[in-house]
Every structure is written in structure tokens, then in C-alpha cells.
Design an enzyme around this catalytic site. Structure first.
Site, short mmCIF file in Angstrom:
data_model
loop_
_atom_site.label_atom_id
_atom_site.label_comp_id
_atom_site.label_asym_id
_atom_site.label_seq_id
_atom_site.Cartn_x
_atom_site.Cartn_y
_atom_site.Cartn_z
N GLY A 65 -48.55 -9.56 46.39
CA GLY A 65 -49.92 -9.89 46.75
C GLY A 65 -50.91 -9.60 45.65
N VAL A 112 -42.82 -4.51 47.90
CA VAL A 112 -42.68 -5.81 47.27
C VAL A 112 -43.78 -6.76 47.76
CG1 VAL A 112 -41.12 -7.74 46.78
CG2 VAL A 112 -40.19 -5.44 47.09
N ASP A 113 -44.09 -6.68 49.05
CA ASP A 113 -45.18 -7.50 49.59
C ASP A 113 -46.49 -7.22 48.85
OD1 ASP A 113 -44.22 -9.18 51.70
OD2 ASP A 113 -43.84 -7.39 52.88
N TYR A 114 -46.80 -5.95 48.68
CA TYR A 114 -48.09 -5.60 48.08
C TYR A 114 -48.11 -5.87 46.58
CZ TYR A 114 -49.13 -3.64 52.62
OH TYR A 114 -49.35 -3.50 53.96
#
Length: 376
Positions: free
Chosen positions: A176, A171-173
């Protein structure tokens, strides 16, 4: 060759993974990224992963993977001096990126209105777990939480395992990369309509659920939900999945009738192409168990069937296909007298970097960036 973002300055007020990943990608496209860090150095990625010497130097594996070539400035944004210094940097920036919880930037004096008073054509980009409004807006969020809240975890795993997180902080990537897209689009918009500020915001929840549109539309129209189906393929083909071999494991995705026919012929069982799904699953499991995965990988490659051995990350990076990938680069770590291999841009381009500058130690560039001469 001049890179597309050469001359663009980014004031980076982000921490942990999603925001720094986005600004790291923009740095690889040529942007100058000034990373603002808090006194005390509480961004845990500086001490996450790698050797003890790397962690002691604040240059952990997670930090090195996405901070090449940035500058590091330490400012206490809760102090008048720190805020004044940050606003001076805003005046010199093209883009400000922050991933505070909604309302925090405003309380610090670094919200959209305050910063665009200082820089009228600023691109102001925010990133948060749930977005700037809604019942969850004020809640803290990390990748692991968002994997659960987004519905991703509910379709990852098997009935035996229960819901599982994806192995990377996906989810972070994903968030991002969404932020990268938004900022690049905003730069194009600024070229068309100069001297106008733009406010962008990426919600990690929105970014992740956006990628599950096919399942969402299916649910809206049929009421069905993707469950814990283990290695069941997206295509639902019974000729796809992960199989245990005599040594190692194999993953196959035979989606089309032609691929299915080639698979069954290569296995010496052409009649399977017309068998019931339960019969197919049992037969394939028995066949693949007789030989190592590397054997079947060769057999199916020769038959033009989509398949591959299940590799560890170490095995994947050492594979001849990846060994000389132009999307990975040597990153010097002069503080420790070593070099590590890190990802660059995930695509090929004539202006993509061939070499990388070191990632910054904590506060390395404070004096240089905040000096009166730097503002001139």
C-alpha cells in the site's frame, strides 16, 4: 492550510487492506476518495475487529483504521447500469485505483484502455499479489501467503518455532505504501507532461522482496541465506537481542564498538567487550535476569545504549512518548455515538490533518455521487 492533494479525485475500486490503506493515506493528504463497493457488502474488513455494535454497523476496527473521510458508493459493476455509472465517475476522476486479479478489470470494462478513452489523462493504478504477468499472476494472494512466498517467513522465527508470519499484515501495508509513492510520483509526472495517461502497477511480491535487498545481495555474492535466527540483530552483533528479565523483557542493539563499551561498563562487566560471542550471550542473559526490564531500560538509557523494554501495543500507545502523538487522531463514529483513536499520516507536516471526518457507512454517498447534478 490547503492540503497538497486538495482538488484531486480518486475512484477507489479496492478492497481488504493494501489498496484501501493506500487510498486512505491519499485521503489524509487532501484527496477526495470515492470508494466503490459491491452489492452485498462483501469486503470483510467492514466487519473485522472492534465491538459487536461496530461490526453490525459495518464499521469494524480494521475498516475505521483506514477509511476516514472517504465516500461510499454501491455499484454492480457486472451490470450495464453499474458499469455506465462507474465510467461516468472515471470521467470526473484524476486517479483510478483497483486491486482486482489481472484481467478482471478488463473483463468488467474498466481496464486501462477503456478508462483512458473516457479520461485521456487518467492515472490508472493497479495492485495485485504477483503482478500482471508471470506464472503466478492469476493466483489469489493475501498477506499471509505473500509472507511465505516472498522469503520473509523463512527468516522469521527460530529453529524451535519454525517459520512464522510477522505479527501484522506487513505485506499489505508495504504494498500500500509503495502504491502511495507511485501515485504521488505520477501526479508530479502529470504536472510535467499533462494530457498523457499513465499506467502503474504494484506487485505485493515485488514490494516485499524490494525491502530485503541487503539479504538478497548477500545471498547473490556469498550463497548464504538468512535463516531462522530468532532475535539475532541485523548487524549480527553479539551484544544485541531480546533478553528475559526478572520482570518483562528487554531488547538491545549495541552495534558499534562505542555502544558495546558503554553497555558493558553500565553492566559492571567492561571485560565482556572483548569476550567470545558465546560468553557474551550467556553473561548478558544472566545479568538481565536479575532485575526488571524497567530497571535496565533506565540504566541503559543513562548510558546512551540503544535499548528498550518489550511492550504490548496497548502499552506502547499509552506510553508518554505516544500519548499525544500528532500522527494519531480522534475519529468520530456518529452512528454509534463514540470516538476511536486511529492513525493518520505517519509523518509530521504543516498541512497534515488535525481532525478527521467519519468513515462512510456502506453505500452512504451513492445517491449524492451518482446523481446527474454531481456530474455537472
Amino acid at each position: 492550510m490547503t492540503q497538497p492533494l486538495s482538488g484531486i479525485r480518486i475512484l477507489d475500486l479496492t478492497h481488504v487492506l493494501a489498496g484501501p490503506y493506500a487510498t486512505g493515506q491519499l485521503a489524509l493528504m487532501g484527496a477526495e476518495v470515492i470508494r466503490v463497493e459491491r452489492p452485498g457488502g462483501d469486503d470483510f474488513v467492514r466487519t473485522h475487529g472492534g465491538t459487536q455494535a461496530m461490526r453490525d454497523a459495518g464499521l469494524g476496527a480494521s475498516f475505521l483504521s483506514q477509511n476516514s473521510g472517504k465516500k461510499s458508493v454501491v455499484l454492480d459493476l457486472k451490470s450495464k447500469a453499474g458499469l455506465d455509472a462507474a465510467l461516468s465517475l472515471v470521467e470526473q476522476a484524476d486517479i483510478l485505483v483497483q486491486n482486482f486479479r489481472p484481467g478482471v478489470a478488463e473483463r468488467l470494462g474498466l481496464g486501462f484502455d477503456a478508462t483512458t478513452l473516457r479520461k485521456p489523462d487518467l492515472i490508472y493504478a493497479g495492485l495485485s499479489g504477483y503482478g500482471p504477468d508471470g506464472p503466478l499472476a492469476s493466483r489469489p494472494a493475501y498477506d499471509h501467503i505473500l509472507q511465505g512466498v516472498s522469503g520473509l517467513m523463512a527468516m522469521t522465527g527460530s529453529p524451535e518455532s519454525g517459520p512464522l508470519r510477522v505479527g501484522i499484515p506487513i505485506v499489505d501495508y508495504v504494498a500500500g505504501q509503495s502504491l502511495v509513492s507511485a501515485i504521488l510520483a505520477a501526479l508530479l509526472q502529470r504536472a510535467r507532461k499533462p494530457l498523457k495517461p499513465q499506467e502503474l502497477h504494484v506487485s505485493m511480491l515485488d514490494a516485499m522482496t524490494n525491502l530485503m535487498g541487503a539479504f538478497a545481495v548477500n545471498h547473490q555474492t556469498t550463497g548464504a541465506l538468512r535463516g531462522l535466527d530468532g532475535n539475532r540483530a541485523f548487524s549480527d552483533s553479539p551484544f544485541s537481542g531480546r533478553f528475559d528479565c526478572a520482570e518483562g523483557q528487554l531488547v538491545i542493539t549495541a552495534n558499534t564498538p562505542a555502544q558495546t563499551a558503554r553497555l558493558c561498563l553500565a553492566l559492571g562487566r567492561p571485560e565482556l567487550a572483548h569476550s567470545a560471542p558465546d560468553t557474551v550471550a550467556s553473561a548478558l542473559a544472566g545479568i538481565f535476569a536479575t532485575q526488571p526490564a524497567r530497571h535496565w531500560d533506565t540504566v541503559l538509557a543513562e548510558a546512551d545504549v540503544p535499548a528498550g523494554a518489550v511492550l504490548t501495543l496497548g502499552e506502547a500507545l499509552a506510553h508518554p512518548q505516544m500519548r499525544n502523538s500528532p500522527c494519531w487522531h480522534d475519529l468520530p463514529v456518529p452512528e454509534l455515538g463514540q470516538t476511536v483513536r486511529v492513525p493518520g499520516l505517519s509523518f509530521r507536516a504543516p498541512w497534515a490533518p488535525k481532525t478527521l471526518d467519519p468513515a462512510p457507512t456502506f453505500g452512504r454517498d451513492t445517491d449524492e455521487v451518482t446523481s446527474p447534478e454531481a456530474a455537472e
